[in-house]
Design a protein around this motif. Structure first.
Motif, PDB file in Angstrom:
ATOM      1  N   GLY A 196      49.164  14.728  32.385  1.00 55.69           N
ATOM      2  CA  GLY A 196      49.964  13.563  32.020  1.00 55.69           C
ATOM      3  C   GLY A 196      49.186  12.417  31.394  1.00 55.69           C
ATOM      4  O   GLY A 196      49.753  11.356  31.132  1.00 55.69           O
ATOM      5  N   MET A 197      47.911  12.613  31.142  1.00 59.00           N
ATOM      6  CA  MET A 197      47.103  11.499  30.593  1.00 59.00           C
ATOM      7  C   MET A 197      47.386  11.255  29.114  1.00 59.00           C
ATOM      8  O   MET A 197      47.688  12.176  28.366  1.00 59.00           O
ATOM      9  N   VAL A 198      47.244   9.986  28.719  1.00 55.64           N
ATOM     10  CA  VAL A 198      47.146   9.644  27.296  1.00 55.64           C
ATOM     11  C   VAL A 198      45.650   9.709  26.990  1.00 55.64           C
ATOM     12  O   VAL A 198      44.835   9.027  27.625  1.00 55.64           O
ATOM     13  N   LEU A 199      45.296  10.555  26.045  1.00 57.78           N
ATOM     14  CA  LEU A 199      43.903  10.916  25.845  1.00 57.78           C
ATOM     15  C   LEU A 199      43.444  10.604  24.425  1.00 57.78           C
ATOM     16  O   LEU A 199      44.098  11.001  23.457  1.00 57.78           O
ATOM     17  N   GLY A 200      42.333   9.906  24.303  1.00 60.05           N
ATOM     18  CA  GLY A 200      41.734   9.640  22.989  1.00 60.05           C
ATOM     19  C   GLY A 200      40.571  10.600  22.780  1.00 60.05           C
ATOM     20  O   GLY A 200      39.637  10.610  23.575  1.00 60.05           O
ATOM     21  N   LEU A 201      40.673  11.413  21.752  1.00 58.36           N
ATOM     22  CA  LEU A 201      39.584  12.347  21.471  1.00 58.36           C
ATOM     23  C   LEU A 201      38.975  11.983  20.132  1.00 58.36           C
ATOM     24  O   LEU A 201      39.686  11.810  19.133  1.00 58.36           O
ATOM     25  N   GLY A 202      37.675  11.847  20.099  1.00 52.61           N
ATOM     26  CA  GLY A 202      36.997  11.369  18.896  1.00 52.61           C
ATOM     27  C   GLY A 202      36.667  12.485  17.924  1.00 52.61           C
ATOM     28  O   GLY A 202      37.223  13.585  17.997  1.00 52.61           O
ATOM     29  N   THR A 203      35.744  12.189  17.032  1.00 50.33           N
ATOM     30  CA  THR A 203      35.361  13.151  15.999  1.00 50.33           C
ATOM     31  C   THR A 203      33.862  13.446  16.098  1.00 50.33           C
ATOM     32  O   THR A 203      33.135  12.762  16.809  1.00 50.33           O
ATOM     33  N   GLY A 204      33.443  14.444  15.346  1.00 42.77           N
ATOM     34  CA  GLY A 204      32.023  14.784  15.327  1.00 42.77           C
ATOM     35  C   GLY A 204      31.799  16.126  15.996  1.00 42.77           C
ATOM     36  O   GLY A 204      32.700  16.702  16.608  1.00 42.77           O
ATOM     37  N   SER A 205      30.561  16.606  15.877  1.00 46.86           N
ATOM     38  CA  SER A 205      30.260  17.951  16.347  1.00 46.86           C
ATOM     39  C   SER A 205      30.281  18.061  17.869  1.00 46.86           C
ATOM     40  O   SER A 205      30.505  19.147  18.410  1.00 46.86           O
ATOM     41  N   THR A 206      30.049  16.950  18.589  1.00 49.45           N
ATOM     42  CA  THR A 206      30.095  17.002  20.053  1.00 49.45           C
ATOM     43  C   THR A 206      31.534  16.891  20.544  1.00 49.45           C
ATOM     44  O   THR A 206      31.984  17.698  21.368  1.00 49.45           O
ATOM     45  N   ALA A 207      32.249  15.913  20.011  1.00 48.99           N
ATOM     46  CA  ALA A 207      33.647  15.714  20.426  1.00 48.99           C
ATOM     47  C   ALA A 207      34.504  16.940  20.092  1.00 48.99           C
ATOM     48  O   ALA A 207      35.475  17.230  20.792  1.00 48.99           O
TER      49      ALA A 207
ATOM     50  N   GLY B 205      47.941  13.134  23.037  1.00 46.88           N
ATOM     51  CA  GLY B 205      46.673  12.928  22.329  1.00 46.88           C
ATOM     52  C   GLY B 205      46.791  11.837  21.285  1.00 46.88           C
ATOM     53  O   GLY B 205      47.750  11.782  20.534  1.00 46.88           O
ATOM     54  N   ILE B 206      45.818  10.939  21.274  1.00 47.28           N
ATOM     55  CA  ILE B 206      45.708   9.927  20.219  1.00 47.28           C
ATOM     56  C   ILE B 206      44.539  10.414  19.348  1.00 47.28           C
ATOM     57  O   ILE B 206      43.484  10.697  19.910  1.00 47.28           O
ATOM     58  N   PRO B 207      44.644  10.579  18.045  1.00 44.27           N
ATOM     59  CA  PRO B 207      45.675  10.007  17.192  1.00 44.27           C
ATOM     60  C   PRO B 207      46.843  10.938  16.853  1.00 44.27           C
ATOM     61  O   PRO B 207      47.557  10.652  15.896  1.00 44.27           O
ATOM     62  N   THR B 208      47.059  12.042  17.582  1.00 47.28           N
ATOM     63  CA  THR B 208      48.276  12.831  17.349  1.00 47.28           C
ATOM     64  C   THR B 208      49.471  11.905  17.543  1.00 47.28           C
ATOM     65  O   THR B 208      50.423  11.892  16.773  1.00 47.28           O
ATOM     66  N   SER B 209      49.407  11.137  18.614  1.00 47.58           N
ATOM     67  CA  SER B 209      50.364  10.047  18.799  1.00 47.58           C
ATOM     68  C   SER B 209      49.657   8.768  18.316  1.00 47.58           C
ATOM     69  O   SER B 209      48.659   8.851  17.618  1.00 47.58           O
ATOM     70  N   ASN B 210      50.152   7.591  18.683  1.00 49.88           N
ATOM     71  CA  ASN B 210      49.425   6.399  18.213  1.00 49.88           C
ATOM     72  C   ASN B 210      49.492   5.253  19.213  1.00 49.88           C
ATOM     73  O   ASN B 210      50.248   5.286  20.187  1.00 49.88           O
ATOM     74  N   LEU B 211      48.669   4.242  18.927  1.00 51.82           N
ATOM     75  CA  LEU B 211      48.526   3.142  19.874  1.00 51.82           C
ATOM     76  C   LEU B 211      49.762   2.252  19.920  1.00 51.82           C
ATOM     77  O   LEU B 211      49.960   1.514  20.883  1.00 51.82           O
ATOM     78  N   ASP B 212      50.589   2.282  18.886  1.00 57.60           N
ATOM     79  CA  ASP B 212      51.815   1.478  18.919  1.00 57.60           C
ATOM     80  C   ASP B 212      52.767   2.016  19.995  1.00 57.60           C
ATOM     81  O   ASP B 212      53.367   1.256  20.740  1.00 57.60           O
ATOM     82  N   SER B 213      52.864   3.353  20.058  1.00 52.81           N
ATOM     83  CA  SER B 213      53.759   3.926  21.073  1.00 52.81           C
ATOM     84  C   SER B 213      53.060   4.089  22.421  1.00 52.81           C
ATOM     85  O   SER B 213      53.709   4.104  23.459  1.00 52.81           O
ATOM     86  N   HIS B 214      51.736   4.203  22.409  1.00 51.71           N
ATOM     87  CA  HIS B 214      50.987   4.369  23.665  1.00 51.71           C
ATOM     88  C   HIS B 214      49.805   3.406  23.658  1.00 51.71           C
ATOM     89  O   HIS B 214      48.654   3.805  23.392  1.00 51.71           O
ATOM     90  N   PRO B 215      50.044   2.123  23.940  1.00 49.46           N
ATOM     91  CA  PRO B 215      48.975   1.116  23.820  1.00 49.46           C
ATOM     92  C   PRO B 215      47.878   1.231  24.874  1.00 49.46           C
ATOM     93  O   PRO B 215      46.805   0.643  24.702  1.00 49.46           O
ATOM     94  N   VAL B 216      48.156   1.973  25.964  1.00 47.92           N
ATOM     95  CA  VAL B 216      47.108   2.143  26.979  1.00 47.92           C
ATOM     96  C   VAL B 216      46.664   3.602  26.970  1.00 47.92           C
ATOM     97  O   VAL B 216      47.468   4.514  27.165  1.00 47.92           O
ATOM     98  N   VAL B 217      45.377   3.802  26.729  1.00 50.08           N
ATOM     99  CA  VAL B 217      44.808   5.152  26.704  1.00 50.08           C
ATOM    100  C   VAL B 217      44.086   5.354  28.040  1.00 50.08           C
ATOM    101  O   VAL B 217      43.256   4.545  28.433  1.00 50.08           O
ATOM    102  N   ASP B 218      44.450   6.427  28.764  1.00 52.30           N
ATOM    103  CA  ASP B 218      43.844   6.639  30.084  1.00 52.30           C
ATOM    104  C   ASP B 218      42.363   6.973  29.982  1.00 52.30           C
ATOM    105  O   ASP B 218      41.550   6.475  30.757  1.00 52.30           O
ATOM    106  N   LEU B 219      42.040   7.809  29.018  1.00 52.77           N
ATOM    107  CA  LEU B 219      40.662   8.291  28.914  1.00 52.77           C
ATOM    108  C   LEU B 219      40.341   8.578  27.449  1.00 52.77           C
ATOM    109  O   LEU B 219      41.177   9.147  26.741  1.00 52.77           O
TER     110      LEU B 219
END
Ligand SMILES: O=C[C@H](O)[C@H](O)[C@H](O)COP(=O)(O)O
Length: 175
Positions: free
Chosen positions: A38-49, A70-84
């Motif tokens: 159920g988390m709102v999750l921000g996943l970054g870019t790059g070879s490690t992420a 997943g952000i940016p699959t979704s976005n901060l306007d609809s999910h302004p708080v990212v759990d992790l």
């Protein structure tokens, strides 16, 4: 925001011969252990992420994780708080200050990571520096296209005592 840093320990892994990519994967998989249903999750870019993204996908397919937004699959306007948020970095100093963006992503990642409750940075040892700039490699600054030459010149002048050279890097190009 709570911040954390995961680095695989070469001592505990000393019996194995691991590539840098193996170390990135181990670290990324460890970070994904922090992901909960159920988390709102921000996943970054790059070879490690990328390893973290792949792992989350794998766990979702296996049904071991569910209801992840997943952000940016979704976005901060609809999910302004990212759990992790989980992301790599280019330099990390002893105070957990970071250099990011050498892979070409900067502003959007910073926005997502600035909105998260917990930020786990995943790096291999090569990213550790004594001070920011310590790698001697490029420092990314994202600018708008409008009058970019003017901005580049202003930036270069700011650091002229260090003989810094401002170079334009366009979308998708490595530093
Ligand atoms: O611009 C890219 C991001 O800031 C990356 O997280 C950073 O460059 C680290 O990338 P990598 O894991 O490929 O070394």
């Amino acid at each position: 925001m709570e911040a954390g840093l995961l680095i695989p320990s070469p001592l505990s892994l000393s019996q194995l011969i691991l590539t840098q990519d193996n170390l990135k994967k181990i670290t990324a998989y460890k970070a994904v252990e922090y992901v909960e249903f159920g988390m709102v999750l921000g996943l970054g870019t790059g070879s490690t992420a990328k390893h973290a993204v792949d792992r989350v996908g794998e766990l979702l397919r296996q049904g071991k994780l569910k209801d992840i937004i997943g952000i940016p699959t979704s976005n901060l306007d609809s999910h302004p708080v990212v759990d992790l948020a989980i992301d790599g970095a280019d330099e990390v100093d002893p105070y957990l200050n970071l250099v990011k963006g050498r892979g070409g992503s900067l502003l959007r990642e910073k926005m997502v990571e600035g909105a998260c409750k917990k930020f786990v940075v995943i790096i291999d040892e090569s990213k550790l520096v004594n001070y920011i700039g310590g790698s001697g490699l490029a420092m990314s600054v994202e600018v708008i296209q409008f009058c970019w030459k003017f901005t580049a010149s202003r930036l270069q002048n700011l650091f002229q005592e260090s003989s810094c050279v401002a170079k334009l890097r366009t979308l998708g190009k490595k530093a």
